[in-house]
Design a protein around this motif. Structure first.
Motif, short mmCIF file in Angstrom:
data_model
loop_
_atom_site.label_atom_id
_atom_site.label_comp_id
_atom_site.label_asym_id
_atom_site.label_seq_id
_atom_site.Cartn_x
_atom_site.Cartn_y
_atom_site.Cartn_z
N GLY A 298 38.53 42.19 35.25
CA GLY A 298 39.23 42.97 36.26
C GLY A 298 39.86 42.13 37.34
O GLY A 298 40.16 40.95 37.16
N ILE A 299 40.04 42.76 38.52
CA ILE A 299 40.72 42.13 39.64
C ILE A 299 40.01 40.87 40.11
O ILE A 299 40.64 39.90 40.52
N TYR A 300 38.71 40.86 40.04
CA TYR A 300 37.97 39.67 40.46
C TYR A 300 37.91 38.62 39.37
O TYR A 300 37.39 37.52 39.59
N GLY A 301 38.42 38.94 38.18
CA GLY A 301 38.42 38.02 37.06
C GLY A 301 39.83 37.61 36.69
O GLY A 301 40.62 37.17 37.54
N SER A 302 40.19 37.81 35.43
CA SER A 302 41.49 37.34 34.94
C SER A 302 42.67 38.05 35.59
O SER A 302 43.77 37.51 35.64
N TYR A 303 42.44 39.26 36.10
CA TYR A 303 43.53 40.01 36.72
C TYR A 303 43.62 39.76 38.22
O TYR A 303 44.21 40.55 38.97
N SER A 304 43.06 38.63 38.68
CA SER A 304 43.12 38.26 40.09
C SER A 304 44.56 38.13 40.58
O SER A 304 44.83 38.32 41.77
N GLY A 305 45.48 37.82 39.67
CA GLY A 305 46.88 37.71 40.05
C GLY A 305 47.50 39.01 40.53
O GLY A 305 48.54 39.01 41.19
N ARG A 306 46.85 40.14 40.23
CA ARG A 306 47.33 41.42 40.78
C ARG A 306 47.25 41.40 42.30
O ARG A 306 48.08 42.03 42.97
N ILE A 307 46.25 40.69 42.83
CA ILE A 307 46.07 40.61 44.28
C ILE A 307 46.79 39.39 44.85
O ILE A 307 47.61 39.50 45.76
N PHE A 308 46.47 38.21 44.31
CA PHE A 308 46.96 36.96 44.90
C PHE A 308 48.41 36.67 44.56
O PHE A 308 49.09 35.97 45.31
N ASP A 309 48.88 37.18 43.43
CA ASP A 309 50.21 36.82 42.95
C ASP A 309 51.16 38.01 42.88
O ASP A 309 52.29 37.88 42.41
N THR A 333 33.28 45.45 38.27
CA THR A 333 32.44 45.27 39.44
C THR A 333 32.18 46.59 40.15
O THR A 333 32.83 47.61 39.89
N CYS A 334 31.26 46.55 41.10
CA CYS A 334 30.92 47.74 41.88
C CYS A 334 31.86 47.95 43.07
O CYS A 334 31.61 48.82 43.91
N ASP A 335 32.90 47.16 43.16
CA ASP A 335 33.85 47.25 44.26
C ASP A 335 34.97 48.22 43.89
O ASP A 335 35.60 48.09 42.83
N SER A 336 35.29 49.15 44.78
CA SER A 336 36.30 50.16 44.48
C SER A 336 37.71 49.60 44.44
O SER A 336 38.62 50.23 43.90
N VAL A 337 37.94 48.40 45.02
CA VAL A 337 39.27 47.80 44.95
C VAL A 337 39.56 47.25 43.56
O VAL A 337 40.72 46.94 43.23
N ASP A 338 38.54 47.17 42.72
CA ASP A 338 38.67 46.53 41.40
C ASP A 338 39.32 47.49 40.40
O ASP A 338 38.69 47.98 39.46
N VAL A 339 40.60 47.77 40.63
CA VAL A 339 41.39 48.63 39.75
C VAL A 339 42.63 47.85 39.32
O VAL A 339 43.40 47.40 40.16
N ILE A 340 42.80 47.70 38.03
CA ILE A 340 43.91 46.90 37.48
C ILE A 340 45.20 47.70 37.49
O ILE A 340 46.24 47.23 37.93
N GLU A 341 45.15 48.91 36.95
CA GLU A 341 46.31 49.81 36.92
C GLU A 341 45.82 51.22 37.17
O GLU A 341 44.86 51.67 36.54
N ASP A 342 46.48 51.95 38.09
CA ASP A 342 46.02 53.30 38.38
C ASP A 342 46.93 54.38 37.81
O ASP A 342 46.73 55.57 38.06
N ASN A 343 47.91 53.98 37.02
CA ASN A 343 48.77 54.96 36.35
C ASN A 343 49.41 54.30 35.13
O ASN A 343 50.58 53.96 35.15
N ILE A 344 48.63 54.15 34.09
CA ILE A 344 49.12 53.51 32.87
C ILE A 344 48.99 54.50 31.72
O ILE A 344 47.98 55.21 31.60
#
Length: 397
Positions: A298-309, A333-344
């Protein structure tokens, strides 16, 4: 250690991509990042063809993996270093330091000495305080002066944090001459994932003017122009083909003084298409009429570029048949920000289904974390080859 993640070399010829992905997941589990060295070669060669006569220094930052470095060494590439860790990585791989430049505009004295101990001699500065740091090393170094050209159309504006105003370039060149420090040329980076080459062209022309102005003032000759990176790749939206994008850049470079040495620092363009992310559905829940699928990455893993990039990757399920509906892909993760795509748009999936993210080579594994003790995706390398030696002319006056 040059990599904190395990790297497994595979030499398997699969009849289809889906078969390859399933086989690799069966062997290594998920989450997984599949690093294809053939993609690295294709991208390097495509940019080399689009910028003939320009020496390509791979910017290690977006994907600092030994297989990428080794593959590019085979291609005859040079390398852009910015940190002690990157210096250590190429040193351990046996890279000739003559094939490197150190481009971080802000450095500690210990960073300068570390790079010099390795053998790198070309550094970048953009202000008087940084220039002063090189007084003790004046006999051993050659510098590039980084200029700032703000680019609001770039995905990430890299001239906001670094680079000097071109209007003060003459003063810095004069100060370097007074201190006996050799400034060999000019550099710039107009930003990451540029949609148009307009700012590159503007910057190149400005560099040409500064070169001529320095000559007229009797300052030491400027013989190098480093045009940075910013060459775009396709994510969810198509960009210009690289040869089309570079055509105006080629024209602008042709207008520089004869004999000017040309270099570039591509990172994303080479790295992005080289990795495919594979994750598994850990669980599912229907919330407010939509399926939520919880992945093991997720966002804290390989999809970190969704946030940083600020990047939206092309994502789909490996099994893509069936009626599709608006769905949510969430990380583990247990963090609610950890969403990769919210409309796919996805077909209904079951636990264990595989999700594939493409164009995942740049700013993904490099910025991933182990937050919540979910392990980073393992990187599996395919289409690797044995390294060879290449002789490359170093940057000299």
């Amino acid at each position: 250690m040059i990599s904190s993640q395990p790297s497994v070399i595979e030499h398997i010829d699969f009849t289809s991509e889906a078969e390859r992905i399933r086989s690799l997941v069966a062997t290594h589990g998920s989450p997984l990042l599949i690093l294809d060295c053939d993609a690295v070669r294709r991208q390097y060669r495509a940019l080399s063809d689009a910028l003939p006569g320009v020496e390509l220094h791979y910017a290690i930052k977006p994907l600092p993996h030994p297989a990428v470095i080794s593959t590019l060494m085979q291609e005859g590439a040079r390398f852009d270093l910015a940190t002690n860790g990157e210096v250590d990585m190429v040193a351990e791989l046996g890279l000739d330091p003559a094939r490197t430049i150190h481009t971080h505009p802000i450095k500690r004295d210990s960073d300068i000495r570390h790079a010099l101990d390795y053998g790198c001699r070309t550094f970048v500065i953009d202000n008087p305080d940084e220039l002063k740091k090189f007084i003790p090393y004046a006999a051993d170094v050659q510098l590039l002066l980084r200029l700032s050209f703000r680019s609001p159309d770039a995905k990430i504006d890299l001239s906001k944090k670094f680079g000097c105003d071109p209007a003060v370039a003459m003063a810095l060149l004069q100060q370097a001459a007074d201190w006996g420090i050799r400034i060999l040329g000019l550099s710039f980076h107009v930003g990451s994932q540029c949609a148009e080459p307009t700012k590159h062209v503007e910057a190149i022309r400005s560099c040409g003017g500064i070169i001529m102005q320095a000559e007229a003032l009797g300052l030491p000759a400027l013989s190098i122009v480093d045009i940075g990176g910013g060459f775009p790749v396709d994510y969810q939206d198509k960009v210009q083909p690289i040869d089309t994008f570079c055509a105006p850049i080629r024209d602008a470079l042709a207008g520089l003084p004869a004999g000017t040495r040309l270099i570039a620092e591509p990172g994303r363009f080479i790295a992005a298409p080289s990795m495919t992310a594979v994750s598994s559905v850990m669980g599912k829940a229907k919330r407010e009429g939509r399926w939520w699928y919880y992945l093991d990455d997720g966002i804290y893993g390989s999809y970190s570029g969704r946030i940083f990039d600020y990047t939206h990757y092309p994502i789909d399920s490996l099994d893509f048949f069936g009626e599709r509906s608006s769905s949510v892909l969430a990380g583990p993760t247990c963090d609610s920000v950890d969403v990769i795509e919210d409309n796919i748009m996805l077909p209904e999936l079951e636990c264990g289904a595989l999700i594939v993210g493409r164009m995942m080579g740049a700013y993904t594994s490099a910025t991933a974390t182990d937050f919540n003790f979910f392990r980073k995706a393992e990187i599996v390398v395919v289409n690797d080859a044995v390294s060879e030696e290449y002789n490359v002319v170093p940057l000299t006056a």
